[in-house]
Structures are given as structure tokens and as C-alpha cells.
Design an enzyme around this catalytic site. Structure first.
Site, PDB file in Angstrom:
ATOM      1  N   ASP A 156      17.604  89.126 -43.715  1.00  0.00           N
ATOM      2  CA  ASP A 156      17.379  89.557 -45.094  1.00  0.00           C
ATOM      3  C   ASP A 156      18.568  89.286 -46.007  1.00  0.00           C
ATOM      4  OD1 ASP A 156      15.686  92.431 -43.750  1.00  0.00           O
ATOM      5  OD2 ASP A 156      14.911  90.465 -44.267  1.00  0.00           O
TER       6      ASP A 156
HETATM    7  N1  LIG Z   1      16.146  84.947 -38.998  1.00  0.00           N
HETATM    8  C1  LIG Z   1      15.393  85.753 -39.779  1.00  0.00           C
HETATM    9  N2  LIG Z   1      14.207  86.221 -39.308  1.00  0.00           N
HETATM   10  C2  LIG Z   1      13.457  87.044 -40.090  1.00  0.00           C
HETATM   11  C3  LIG Z   1      13.921  87.444 -41.358  1.00  0.00           C
HETATM   12  C4  LIG Z   1      15.183  86.922 -41.820  1.00  0.00           C
HETATM   13  O1  LIG Z   1      15.640  87.203 -42.952  1.00  0.00           O
HETATM   14  N3  LIG Z   1      15.877  86.090 -40.999  1.00  0.00           N
HETATM   15  N4  LIG Z   1      13.184  88.369 -42.085  1.00  0.00           N
HETATM   16  C5  LIG Z   1      12.254  89.170 -41.270  1.00  0.00           C
HETATM   17  C6  LIG Z   1      11.310  90.122 -41.964  1.00  0.00           C
HETATM   18  N5  LIG Z   1      11.817  91.480 -41.834  1.00  0.00           N
HETATM   19  C7  LIG Z   1      12.033  92.133 -42.979  1.00  0.00           C
HETATM   20  O2  LIG Z   1      11.610  91.626 -44.033  1.00  0.00           O
HETATM   21  C8  LIG Z   1      12.036  92.080 -40.549  1.00  0.00           C
HETATM   22  C9  LIG Z   1      11.144  91.863 -39.516  1.00  0.00           C
HETATM   23  C10 LIG Z   1      11.365  92.422 -38.256  1.00  0.00           C
HETATM   24  C11 LIG Z   1      12.463  93.221 -38.018  1.00  0.00           C
HETATM   25  C12 LIG Z   1      12.670  93.751 -36.636  1.00  0.00           C
HETATM   26  O3  LIG Z   1      13.500  94.599 -36.410  1.00  0.00           O
HETATM   27  N6  LIG Z   1      11.887  93.199 -35.677  1.00  0.00           N
HETATM   28  C13 LIG Z   1      12.038  93.513 -34.220  1.00  0.00           C
HETATM   29  C14 LIG Z   1      10.694  93.600 -33.511  1.00  0.00           C
HETATM   30  C15 LIG Z   1       9.761  94.535 -34.257  1.00  0.00           C
HETATM   31  C16 LIG Z   1       8.374  94.526 -33.572  1.00  0.00           C
HETATM   32  O4  LIG Z   1       8.282  94.038 -32.423  1.00  0.00           O
HETATM   33  O5  LIG Z   1       7.428  94.963 -34.227  1.00  0.00           O
HETATM   34  C17 LIG Z   1      12.765  92.345 -33.548  1.00  0.00           C
HETATM   35  O6  LIG Z   1      12.516  91.172 -33.972  1.00  0.00           O
HETATM   36  O7  LIG Z   1      13.483  92.616 -32.582  1.00  0.00           O
HETATM   37  C18 LIG Z   1      13.347  93.463 -39.052  1.00  0.00           C
HETATM   38  C19 LIG Z   1      13.133  92.906 -40.321  1.00  0.00           C
HETATM   39  C20 LIG Z   1      11.383  88.242 -40.454  1.00  0.00           C
HETATM   40  N7  LIG Z   1      12.257  87.484 -39.618  1.00  0.00           N
END
Ligand SMILES: Nc1nc2c(c(=O)[nH]1)N[C@@H](CN(C=O)c1ccc(C(=O)N[C@@H](CCC(=O)O)C(=O)O)cc1)CN2
EC number: 3.5.1.10
Length: 303
Positions: free
Chosen positions: A247
Site C-alpha cells: 500500500d
Molecule cells: N505487493 C503488494 N501486494 C498487494 C498490495 C500491495 O500494495 N502490494 N495491496 C494489497 C491489497 N490490500 C490492501 O489493499 C491487502 C490485501 C491483503 C492483506 C493481507 O494481510 N493478506 C494476507 C492474507 C489474508 C487472507 O488470506 O485473507 C496475506 O497476504 O498474508 C493486506 C492488504 C493486495 N496485494
């Protein structure tokens, strides 16, 4: 006489606003005197008529210069290779500039990643079908199956690629193989998985994310819950390029709406969904129209 223009109801976006011989050129380089003259002289010498030009400098002394030009040139498609060769040699090389020529009628091939929230995905599918967005959605990828039928109803391919913490590398490999050479842009439409730096490097195309807060406030997961706990009077959404730093990528577009103490998290979420859809659609359209130029951690948007 009243001049009215209606949004295109169907068909390819771009044809309504731009004839088939309208081209676009975007340029960025270290600022200095005479760049606009060099660009316009080149286009003139190649028979092009400039119909729109926007430029911005971050500072005349060693700053960066950005320009977006729309021009009319008969037989544009056939002339593009010659323009690219000539511009590289005569203008970009001496300036050390990066540049890109495109036909305004070209559609950007978009792969949309989604999890379970449907509002941003369905909005993009609907706007694309109406011809509001100069793009074509070539693939939807999801780590869940909830939206498969909705996507099928738009005639768009849907790929279910489950992701867990342990299987993320394999899942990303499958995503990369699916996208290889098929897309020009990835849009994360409330995709709830963090993309690895390796994925971002290997996918080789821009990735736009919609974050459901007015960044830099409330980065990461659960922004509406944290906003309610903080007692905010504004909620918002931010469309940005995704980078390895969650983000924190260059912001493309944002918007906000007022909320009061009477609204609960469900109301934040409901009202926020409207903001997310509009902000994402605006950002994706501007990207597809080559209106967004990245300058380090920020953008210049010739909207
Ligand atoms: N490299 C990036 N990937 C993503 C971004 C980014 O800016 N850079 N934005 C996110 C979207 N997002 C908020 O807008 C967000 C999505 C997911 C998570 C998170 O903690 N996900 C966990 C798993 C959650 C689950 O399994 O439901 C994880 O990936 O470990 C935080 C913020 C999209 N990707």
C-alpha cells in the site's frame, strides 16, 4: 447550438472520442530547454497534427520533465513503427528520454485479480462492456470460486488459483504462466493476497491496487474497522500502483466521503464500496489512456 456528447453505449471505447488515426506519445526525461520544441518539430516533420499536449516539470534545474501528446496522423497504425524508430534516434536518444507511442483506439488487455468482494470487479466488467473503459478484460483470477458464475455471465475467462501462506510461490507461478504475454495490466480488485516482490518483478506489467482507505491512513488489512475505532469524519479509497511495500506504491487517484459518529463499520463498508468503485475505474481509465506517468514514489496524472 448546444454541443452534447453521450457516453458510448457499446462498442470499442476510443472510437467514440478518437478517430482511428489519433495517436498518443508520452515522454519523460531530465528537464531542460527545448524539449517541447523537439517533440513538436519531430511530429510536424512526420506529418502529424498535435490536437492535445500536456507537460509538467518537477523543476528546471535537474528535475524531471513529463509530456503527453495526442496527435492526428493519417494511416497512423502503419506509420507507428517509423515514428518509433525516428523518435528513438532523433529525439529520445539525445535527450536520454523514455517514450511510448500508441494508437488512441488501442485497448489495454487487463487481467483482474479478485478474492470474494465483488463490487470492484463487477463494476469494471460492467463499465468495460458498456465501452466506458478503453480496455478488454482478458482474464479474471481469484483465490476463491465465489465469483466464477458472475464472471462467466460476462463471457470472461475465470481461473481459480487457491493461495495459502505455504502454497503462495506455486500459486504465483501458476498466475504468471496464465498471464504470460496475454495482458498489459493487472488490476487487484480487492484481491486479499499480498503479491511477492518476485511476482511483481516477473509479471513485467503494471499492477494497480484499490485500497479501501485514504492512504497513507490505515494501510494494510481492516482499514474500515480501524477508521471507526479512530473516530474519523472522512473515509476514502486509494488506487495506486502495487509495489513490494504494501500500500505504499505511487498513488494514482483518491476520493473521500463524510461519515458521522452514527455510522457503524457496516455503513463505512457500504459507503466505502461506492468510493472504491469510482476511484478504481477512474485510475484504470487514466492508466489505459496513458495519462499516468510515474515519478519515483509519485505520479503525474494528465487527467
Ligand atoms: N505487493 C503488494 N501486494 C498487494 C498490495 C500491495 O500494495 N502490494 N495491496 C494489497 C491489497 N490490500 C490492501 O489493499 C491487502 C490485501 C491483503 C492483506 C493481507 O494481510 N493478506 C494476507 C492474507 C489474508 C487472507 O488470506 O485473507 C496475506 O497476504 O498474508 C493486506 C492488504 C493486495 N496485494
Amino acid at each position: 447550438m448546444t454541443l452534447t456528447t453521450e457516453a458510448p453505449r457499446s462498442g470499442r471505447a476510443g472510437e467514440a472520442e478518437h478517430g482511428k488515426d489519433i495517436g498518443r506519445l508520452v515522454v519523460s526525461c531530465v528537464d531542460g530547454p527545448g524539449i517541447v520544441s523537439r517533440v513538436s518539430t519531430f511530429l510536424l516533420r512526420h506529418g502529424a497534427n498535435i490536437v492535445q499536449s500536456d507537460q509538467y516539470s518537477t523543476g528546471p534545474a535537474g528535475g524531471r520533465f513529463f509530456q503527453r501528446v495526442e496527435f492526428h496522423l493519417p494511416e497512423l497504425e502503419a506509420r507507428l513503427p517509423e515514428l518509433e524508430r525516428g523518435f528513438a534516434t532523433e529525439v529520445a536518444g539525445p535527450l536520454g528520454a523514455t517514450f511510448r507511442f500508441r494508437a488512441a483506439s488501442a485497448l489495454t488487455r487487463v487481467a483482474v485479480f479478485v478474492s470474494r468482494y465483488d463490487h470492484c470487479l463487477l463494476d469494471l466488467l460492467w463499465r468495460t462492456r458498456r465501452g466506458e473503459l478503453p480496455m478488454t478484460i482478458v482474464q479474471v483470477v481469484s483465490n476463491h470460486t465465489d465469483l466464477a458464475d458472475d464472471v462467466a455471465s460476462f463471457g470472461v475467462p475465470f481461473a481459480h488459483i487457491p493461495v495459502t501462506r505455504d502454497t503462495k510461490p506455486e500459486a504465483e507461478q501458476r498466475q504468471l504462466e496464465l498471464l504470460a504475454g496475454q495482458a498489459d495490466l493487472v488490476v487487484l480488485a480487492r484481491y486479499m493476497q499480498i503479491l511477492s516482490g518476485e511476482f511483481l518483478d516477473r509479471v513485467g506489467i503494471p499492477v494497480i491496487n484499490i485500497h479501501h482507505s485514504f492512504l497513507p491512513a490505515f494501510m494494510g488489512a481492516g482499514p474500515y474497522q480501524r477508521a471507526k475505532e479512530r473516530g474519523v469524519k472522512l473515509i476514502g479509497a486509494t488506487a495506486h500502483y502495487a509495489t513490494e511495500d504494501l500500500d505504499e506504491g505511487p498513488i494514482i487517484e483518491q476520493d473521500v466521503a463524510r461519515v458521522s459518529h452514527q455510522a457503524n463499520v457496516a455503513e463505512f463498508t457500504r459507503r466505502g464500496a461506492d468510493i472504491e468503485r469510482v476511484v478504481l475505474a477512474r485510475a484504470v481509465r487514466w492508466h489505459c489512456e496513458d495519462r499516468v506517468l510515474v515519478d519515483g514514489r509519485t505520479t503525474i496524472v494528465f487527467s
